[in-house]
Design an enzyme around this catalytic site. Sequence first.
Site, PDB file in Angstrom:
ATOM      1  N   PHE A 136       0.855  -1.204   0.000  1.00  0.00           N
ATOM      2  CA  PHE A 136       0.000   0.000   0.000  1.00  0.00           C
ATOM      3  C   PHE A 136       0.877   1.235   0.000  1.00  0.00           C
ATOM      4  O   PHE A 136       1.799   1.359   0.800  1.00  0.00           O
ATOM      5  CB  PHE A 136      -0.916   0.013   1.231  1.00  0.00           C
ATOM      6  CG  PHE A 136      -1.882   1.173   1.203  1.00  0.00           C
ATOM      7  CD1 PHE A 136      -3.009   1.135   0.400  1.00  0.00           C
ATOM      8  CD2 PHE A 136      -1.636   2.314   1.960  1.00  0.00           C
ATOM      9  CE1 PHE A 136      -3.891   2.210   0.351  1.00  0.00           C
ATOM     10  CE2 PHE A 136      -2.508   3.399   1.904  1.00  0.00           C
ATOM     11  CZ  PHE A 136      -3.637   3.348   1.110  1.00  0.00           C
ATOM     12  N   ASP A 221       9.026   2.635   1.428  1.00  0.00           N
ATOM     13  CA  ASP A 221       7.875   3.387   1.909  1.00  0.00           C
ATOM     14  C   ASP A 221       7.761   3.126   3.409  1.00  0.00           C
ATOM     15  O   ASP A 221       7.278   2.077   3.833  1.00  0.00           O
ATOM     16  CB  ASP A 221       6.617   2.927   1.157  1.00  0.00           C
ATOM     17  CG  ASP A 221       5.367   3.631   1.662  1.00  0.00           C
ATOM     18  OD1 ASP A 221       5.408   4.249   2.744  1.00  0.00           O
ATOM     19  OD2 ASP A 221       4.342   3.546   0.960  1.00  0.00           O
ATOM     20  N   LYS A 250       2.598   9.792   8.240  1.00  0.00           N
ATOM     21  CA  LYS A 250       1.860   9.352   9.431  1.00  0.00           C
ATOM     22  C   LYS A 250       2.447   9.886  10.746  1.00  0.00           C
ATOM     23  O   LYS A 250       2.145  11.011  11.116  1.00  0.00           O
ATOM     24  CB  LYS A 250       1.725   7.824   9.435  1.00  0.00           C
ATOM     25  CG  LYS A 250       0.778   7.323   8.328  1.00  0.00           C
ATOM     26  CD  LYS A 250       0.185   5.955   8.620  1.00  0.00           C
ATOM     27  CE  LYS A 250      -0.978   5.650   7.699  1.00  0.00           C
ATOM     28  NZ  LYS A 250      -0.630   4.874   6.511  1.00  0.00           N
TER      29      LYS A 250
HETATM   30  C1  LIG Z   1      -0.965   5.245   5.091  1.00  0.00           C
HETATM   31  C2  LIG Z   1       0.065   4.851   4.099  1.00  0.00           C
HETATM   32  C3  LIG Z   1       0.267   5.611   2.922  1.00  0.00           C
HETATM   33  C4  LIG Z   1      -0.633   6.758   2.526  1.00  0.00           C
HETATM   34  O1  LIG Z   1      -0.495   7.840   3.377  1.00  0.00           O
HETATM   35  P1  LIG Z   1      -1.570   9.027   3.294  1.00  0.00           P
HETATM   36  O2  LIG Z   1      -1.071  10.018   4.287  1.00  0.00           O
HETATM   37  O3  LIG Z   1      -2.891   8.423   3.622  1.00  0.00           O
HETATM   38  O4  LIG Z   1      -1.548   9.537   1.903  1.00  0.00           O
HETATM   39  C5  LIG Z   1       1.299   5.248   2.095  1.00  0.00           C
HETATM   40  N1  LIG Z   1       2.090   4.204   2.384  1.00  0.00           N
HETATM   41  C6  LIG Z   1       1.927   3.455   3.482  1.00  0.00           C
HETATM   42  C7  LIG Z   1       2.861   2.323   3.765  1.00  0.00           C
HETATM   43  C8  LIG Z   1       0.898   3.745   4.382  1.00  0.00           C
HETATM   44  O5  LIG Z   1       0.711   2.978   5.457  1.00  0.00           O
END
Ligand SMILES: *Cc1c(COP(=O)(O)O)cnc(C)c1O
Length: 409
Positions: A136, A221, A250
């Site tokens: 994700f 990420d 986050k």
């Molecule tokens: C939550 C998340 C995102 C997206 O972040 P947003 O602030 O919602 O755009 C991207 N990568 C990972 C691994 C995430 O957990």
Amino acid sequence: MQVSRSLFDEVMVPNYAPSPIVPVRGEGSRLWDQQGREFIDFAGGIAVNCLGHCHPALVKALTEQANKLWHLSNTMTNEPALMLAKRLVDNTFADKVYFANSGAEANEAALKLVRRVALNNYGPEKTQIIAFKQGFHGRTLFTVSVGGQPAYSDGFGPKPADIDHAEYNNLDSLKALISDKTCAVVLEPLQGEGGIISPTVEFIQGVRALCNQHNALLVFDEVQSGVGRTGDLYAYMGLGVVPDVLTTAKALGGGFPIGAMLTTNDIAKHLVVGTHGSTYGGNPLACAVGLAAFDTVNTPEVLNGVKVREQLFRDGLNAINAKYQVFSEIRGKGLLLGAALSADYAGKSRDFMLAAAEQGLLVLMAGYNVVRFAPSLIIPEADIKAGLERFEAAIAKLVAATAAAKNAG
Ligand SMILES: *Cc1c(COP(=O)(O)O)cnc(C)c1O
């Protein structure tokens, strides 16, 4: 005006399905709703509230900055942004920082950057991006297409091209896709949304080696795994593998929107003036809070405390499981933990989440087979204990109801 769940249906685009609980106040790892009902928070706003709710250091940073200066355009030199950037480069592999407002935007910057680096260094053929199934990376069209869940990216017209998905923890499946036309490999060094899946050491080191072999950049990420979540400042530090580009969001703002992309001088130099940007990226309020959050988390006490708390969660969840046999595995790292449901409860993580809320405990799902925990990194041990007691009460009820339904059926 009285706000209730029904107002959501009246005025909001229906892309979320929120709980009827309406929290109005938070302190540490506790929340209170409109009726004054108290909840213990094991969800942390999905790994965002790394210091719980209304941490005094963050409240102080926010209010102090709010009384000085809220916003500057990127045509100005910006004190809070440069202070946070300096902190990030001093404490990671990176030399350079780009600020965004969310995880998706940080990833969007990373994806555009790797494409531009490949173009400049190797020509227009090297555009392939390889990511992983169940990964994700956010919800913009580019990031959601890089994400490994077609259900999220289908149905929005043509997708950005030349993106492939390998299987996580399966080097052969990456080997089958990677070539000199690969510009980057993108992965979460602990898959969050995809079900709390840790990488094996052989896999993560093998990915690094394959990237080196094919002159592909490695993007981590760390939007969910970063800022102390795994007990290391960033998850890569616990894996012995250094990426070329890292994204963080986050927990970076501890509840205030901010994201960042980190990279080396050699890579960063390709994003020359005018190639990318964001109006709010580097906002002084966000960066002032981010700096306070970073400095509070980045101490041996807090990072070691994450490991101590992980063990409390594991011991507590294992003790519950010894009584009720509802989990097949407790997995993850630090305070990003998943309780995978046993075959009898497959597909029921939502029921566990709702049953927990009934008992005054907020937990998360990571897909339909995993209950996810991402509490404050400094959650008091007493709150862990009390929360696990509530979780056990929820499970006792759920198990009894399931058995009754079986007997009746
Ligand atoms: C939550 C998340 C995102 C997206 O972040 P947003 O602030 O919602 O755009 C991207 N990568 C990972 C691994 C995430 O957990």
